[in-house]
Design a protein around this motif. Structure first.
Motif, PDB file in Angstrom:
ATOM      1  N   VAL A  37      58.548   9.940  49.271  1.00  0.00           N
ATOM      2  CA  VAL A  37      57.115  10.439  49.086  1.00  0.00           C
ATOM      3  C   VAL A  37      56.140   9.421  49.391  1.00  0.00           C
ATOM      4  O   VAL A  37      54.775   9.389  49.012  1.00  0.00           O
ATOM      5  CB  VAL A  37      56.810  10.680  47.686  1.00  0.00           C
ATOM      6  N   GLU A  38      56.612   8.302  50.179  1.00  0.00           N
ATOM      7  CA  GLU A  38      55.821   7.203  50.520  1.00  0.00           C
ATOM      8  C   GLU A  38      54.312   7.567  51.278  1.00  0.00           C
ATOM      9  O   GLU A  38      53.476   6.749  51.058  1.00  0.00           O
ATOM     10  CB  GLU A  38      56.347   5.975  51.320  1.00  0.00           C
ATOM     11  N   ASN A  39      54.430   8.574  52.034  1.00  0.00           N
ATOM     12  CA  ASN A  39      53.187   8.997  52.664  1.00  0.00           C
ATOM     13  C   ASN A  39      52.077   9.445  51.991  1.00  0.00           C
ATOM     14  O   ASN A  39      50.926   9.561  52.243  1.00  0.00           O
ATOM     15  CB  ASN A  39      53.700  10.231  53.485  1.00  0.00           C
ATOM     16  N   LEU A  40      52.344   9.739  50.417  1.00  0.00           N
ATOM     17  CA  LEU A  40      51.409  10.075  49.636  1.00  0.00           C
ATOM     18  C   LEU A  40      50.346   8.812  49.192  1.00  0.00           C
ATOM     19  O   LEU A  40      49.440   9.195  48.844  1.00  0.00           O
ATOM     20  CB  LEU A  40      51.818  10.547  48.442  1.00  0.00           C
ATOM     21  N   TYR A  41      50.792   7.766  49.299  1.00  0.00           N
ATOM     22  CA  TYR A  41      50.031   6.361  48.879  1.00  0.00           C
ATOM     23  C   TYR A  41      49.373   6.004  50.077  1.00  0.00           C
ATOM     24  O   TYR A  41      49.953   5.889  51.126  1.00  0.00           O
ATOM     25  CB  TYR A  41      51.326   5.422  48.225  1.00  0.00           C
ATOM     26  N   LYS A  42      48.478   5.115  49.639  1.00  0.00           N
ATOM     27  CA  LYS A  42      47.433   4.536  50.349  1.00  0.00           C
ATOM     28  C   LYS A  42      48.356   3.173  51.018  1.00  0.00           C
ATOM     29  O   LYS A  42      47.998   2.997  52.359  1.00  0.00           O
ATOM     30  CB  LYS A  42      46.229   3.918  49.521  1.00  0.00           C
ATOM     31  N   SER A  43      49.090   2.686  50.167  1.00  0.00           N
ATOM     32  CA  SER A  43      49.643   1.435  50.848  1.00  0.00           C
ATOM     33  C   SER A  43      50.629   1.624  51.828  1.00  0.00           C
ATOM     34  O   SER A  43      51.335   2.413  51.665  1.00  0.00           O
ATOM     35  CB  SER A  43      50.325   0.719  49.341  1.00  0.00           C
ATOM     36  N   LYS A  44      50.482   0.707  52.805  1.00  0.00           N
ATOM     37  CA  LYS A  44      51.480   0.853  53.877  1.00  0.00           C
ATOM     38  C   LYS A  44      52.338  -0.313  53.885  1.00  0.00           C
ATOM     39  O   LYS A  44      53.149  -0.547  54.687  1.00  0.00           O
ATOM     40  CB  LYS A  44      50.701   0.965  55.154  1.00  0.00           C
ATOM     41  N   GLU A  45      52.387  -1.152  52.700  1.00  0.00           N
ATOM     42  CA  GLU A  45      53.135  -2.224  52.507  1.00  0.00           C
ATOM     43  C   GLU A  45      54.236  -1.938  51.469  1.00  0.00           C
ATOM     44  O   GLU A  45      54.821  -3.117  50.943  1.00  0.00           O
ATOM     45  CB  GLU A  45      52.157  -3.659  51.886  1.00  0.00           C
ATOM     46  N   LEU A  98      61.730  21.052  34.093  1.00  0.00           N
ATOM     47  CA  LEU A  98      61.317  19.797  33.418  1.00  0.00           C
ATOM     48  C   LEU A  98      61.047  18.734  34.549  1.00  0.00           C
ATOM     49  O   LEU A  98      62.070  18.413  35.380  1.00  0.00           O
ATOM     50  CB  LEU A  98      62.500  19.271  32.444  1.00  0.00           C
ATOM     51  N   THR A  99      59.945  18.028  34.373  1.00  0.00           N
ATOM     52  CA  THR A  99      59.526  17.224  35.455  1.00  0.00           C
ATOM     53  C   THR A  99      59.538  15.755  34.759  1.00  0.00           C
ATOM     54  O   THR A  99      58.889  15.827  33.791  1.00  0.00           O
ATOM     55  CB  THR A  99      58.315  17.450  36.226  1.00  0.00           C
ATOM     56  N   ILE A 100      60.140  14.720  35.060  1.00  0.00           N
ATOM     57  CA  ILE A 100      59.987  13.562  34.454  1.00  0.00           C
ATOM     58  C   ILE A 100      59.284  12.442  35.758  1.00  0.00           C
ATOM     59  O   ILE A 100      60.210  12.214  36.625  1.00  0.00           O
ATOM     60  CB  ILE A 100      61.378  12.865  34.124  1.00  0.00           C
ATOM     61  N   LEU A 101      58.218  11.972  35.327  1.00  0.00           N
ATOM     62  CA  LEU A 101      57.684  10.970  36.437  1.00  0.00           C
ATOM     63  C   LEU A 101      57.708   9.451  35.798  1.00  0.00           C
ATOM     64  O   LEU A 101      57.024   9.517  34.605  1.00  0.00           O
ATOM     65  CB  LEU A 101      56.277  11.401  36.486  1.00  0.00           C
ATOM     66  N   HIS A 102      58.185   8.704  36.583  1.00  0.00           N
ATOM     67  CA  HIS A 102      58.189   7.408  36.025  1.00  0.00           C
ATOM     68  C   HIS A 102      57.261   6.438  36.188  1.00  0.00           C
ATOM     69  O   HIS A 102      56.226   6.840  36.934  1.00  0.00           O
ATOM     70  CB  HIS A 102      59.676   6.803  36.608  1.00  0.00           C
ATOM     71  N   PRO A 103      56.865   5.477  35.092  1.00  0.00           N
ATOM     72  CA  PRO A 103      55.713   4.790  35.041  1.00  0.00           C
ATOM     73  C   PRO A 103      55.863   3.656  36.241  1.00  0.00           C
ATOM     74  O   PRO A 103      56.258   2.713  36.079  1.00  0.00           O
ATOM     75  CB  PRO A 103      55.751   4.189  33.849  1.00  0.00           C
ATOM     76  N   VAL A 104      55.647   4.279  37.388  1.00  0.00           N
ATOM     77  CA  VAL A 104      55.581   3.340  38.519  1.00  0.00           C
ATOM     78  C   VAL A 104      54.051   3.162  39.300  1.00  0.00           C
ATOM     79  O   VAL A 104      53.365   4.418  39.348  1.00  0.00           O
ATOM     80  CB  VAL A 104      56.587   3.763  39.628  1.00  0.00           C
ATOM     81  N   TYR A 105      53.801   1.979  39.840  1.00  0.00           N
ATOM     82  CA  TYR A 105      52.288   1.887  40.126  1.00  0.00           C
ATOM     83  C   TYR A 105      52.582   1.284  41.797  1.00  0.00           C
ATOM     84  O   TYR A 105      53.211   0.251  41.732  1.00  0.00           O
ATOM     85  CB  TYR A 105      51.351   1.040  39.377  1.00  0.00           C
ATOM     86  N   ILE A 106      51.784   2.069  42.644  1.00  0.00           N
ATOM     87  CA  ILE A 106      52.051   1.476  43.880  1.00  0.00           C
ATOM     88  C   ILE A 106      50.778   0.808  44.261  1.00  0.00           C
ATOM     89  O   ILE A 106      49.744   1.385  44.801  1.00  0.00           O
ATOM     90  CB  ILE A 106      52.477   2.397  45.080  1.00  0.00           C
ATOM     91  N   GLU A 107      50.615  -0.521  44.338  1.00  0.00           N
ATOM     92  CA  GLU A 107      49.266  -1.265  44.260  1.00  0.00           C
ATOM     93  C   GLU A 107      48.416  -0.747  43.583  1.00  0.00           C
ATOM     94  O   GLU A 107      47.250  -0.197  43.981  1.00  0.00           O
ATOM     95  CB  GLU A 107      48.960  -1.282  45.942  1.00  0.00           C
ATOM     96  N   LYS A 108      48.847  -0.319  42.325  1.00  0.00           N
ATOM     97  CA  LYS A 108      47.663   0.345  41.362  1.00  0.00           C
ATOM     98  C   LYS A 108      47.390   1.752  41.236  1.00  0.00           C
ATOM     99  O   LYS A 108      46.783   2.312  40.586  1.00  0.00           O
ATOM    100  CB  LYS A 108      46.266  -0.524  41.327  1.00  0.00           C
ATOM    101  N   TYR A 111      44.075   5.618  40.422  1.00  0.00           N
ATOM    102  CA  TYR A 111      44.348   4.439  40.130  1.00  0.00           C
ATOM    103  C   TYR A 111      44.392   3.988  38.668  1.00  0.00           C
ATOM    104  O   TYR A 111      43.673   4.427  38.128  1.00  0.00           O
ATOM    105  CB  TYR A 111      43.332   3.370  41.062  1.00  0.00           C
ATOM    106  N   LYS A 112      45.005   2.845  38.465  1.00  0.00           N
ATOM    107  CA  LYS A 112      44.989   2.236  36.949  1.00  0.00           C
ATOM    108  C   LYS A 112      44.675   0.779  37.318  1.00  0.00           C
ATOM    109  O   LYS A 112      45.520  -0.081  37.694  1.00  0.00           O
ATOM    110  CB  LYS A 112      46.208   2.553  36.402  1.00  0.00           C
ATOM    111  N   ASN A 113      43.378   0.543  37.008  1.00  0.00           N
ATOM    112  CA  ASN A 113      42.882  -0.894  37.395  1.00  0.00           C
ATOM    113  C   ASN A 113      42.701  -1.470  36.095  1.00  0.00           C
ATOM    114  O   ASN A 113      41.857  -1.283  35.211  1.00  0.00           O
ATOM    115  CB  ASN A 113      41.680  -0.850  38.175  1.00  0.00           C
ATOM    116  N   ASN A 114      43.279  -2.512  35.274  1.00  0.00           N
ATOM    117  CA  ASN A 114      43.180  -3.350  34.189  1.00  0.00           C
ATOM    118  C   ASN A 114      43.212  -2.403  33.082  1.00  0.00           C
ATOM    119  O   ASN A 114      42.410  -2.345  32.311  1.00  0.00           O
ATOM    120  CB  ASN A 114      41.968  -4.247  34.154  1.00  0.00           C
TER     121      ASN A 114
END
Ligand code: PA5
Ligand code: NI
Length: 185
Positions: A32-40, A71-81, A174-177
């Motif tokens: 699913v990496e294409n969903l995210y803004k980060s390319k790093e 049932l869907t389980i989404l883990h608490p993961v942040y990709i550069e916020k 995004y989650k920022n601070n």
């Protein structure tokens, strides 16, 4: 007549579905990496487990009126916020509605109509969400524990991911601070 034990368990509050013939799939970041803004995203990061989906139905899936429980389980993961999200989809059959039901964790349900207009609803334990047939839907985990939601939809609904690839959800989350930010693409 003998009273039977339930043959399926939606284990609460742990929230997994157990029983014979329960289907299970999972998505890693590399899926699913294409969903995210980060390319790093590092090669190691690509193996991060992002979300898991259990689903169940009985009988003929092509039979109009039959239902899936999921049932869907989404883990608490942040990709550069940027918050963890499902791919998101319309139903191939735009007449098919769906219910989502918050079980654990804290999330957002993003809803987008066919003109690309988006709204967002908070998902919390006990919250119930009606998804009209012509709305794309995406779940986002905005918390620090796994987000677990139950879902019920017609087996004949189908998943149309392509329409969302062609017309993506207009906001990134995004989650920022500790603060949730919706950022227009
Ligand atoms: O049917 C649904 O809407 C859900 O079961 C989703 O399929 C699940 O949450 C995973 O999302 P997606 O199919 O968009 O990857
Ligand atoms: Ni759906």
């Amino acid at each position: 007549m003998k009273i039977k034990n339930p043959k399926l368990w939606h284990k609460m509050p742990g929230g997994i579905i157990e029983g014979e013939n329960v289907l299970y799939s999972r998505k890693y970041l590399k899926d699913v990496e294409n969903l995210y803004k980060s390319k790093e995203i590092s090669n190691e990061g690509k193996n991060t487990l992002m979300y898991e989906v259990y689903s169940y139905s009985e009988g003929d899936e092509t039979q109009y009126g039959n239902l899936f429980w999921g049932l869907t389980i989404l883990h608490p993961v942040y990709i550069e916020k940027e918050c963890n999200m499902t791919k998101g989809h319309f139903h191939e059959n735009r007449n098919c509605v769906e219910y989502y039901f918050g079980l654990e964790g804290e999330g957002l349900l993003l809803l987008m109509d066919e003109m690309g207009q988006m709204s967002a609803e908070k998902v919390l334990p006990g919250s119930l969400h009606y998804i009209a047939g012509n709305f794309a839907h995406r779940l986002v985990n905005i918390g620090e524990i796994p987000l677990k939601i139950g879902a019920c939809w017609p087996t004949t609904a189908g998943h149309d991911y392509r329409a969302v690839e062609e017309m993506p959800f207009p906001y990134r989350i995004y989650k920022n601070n500790g603060k949730i930010e919706l950022v227009e693409r």
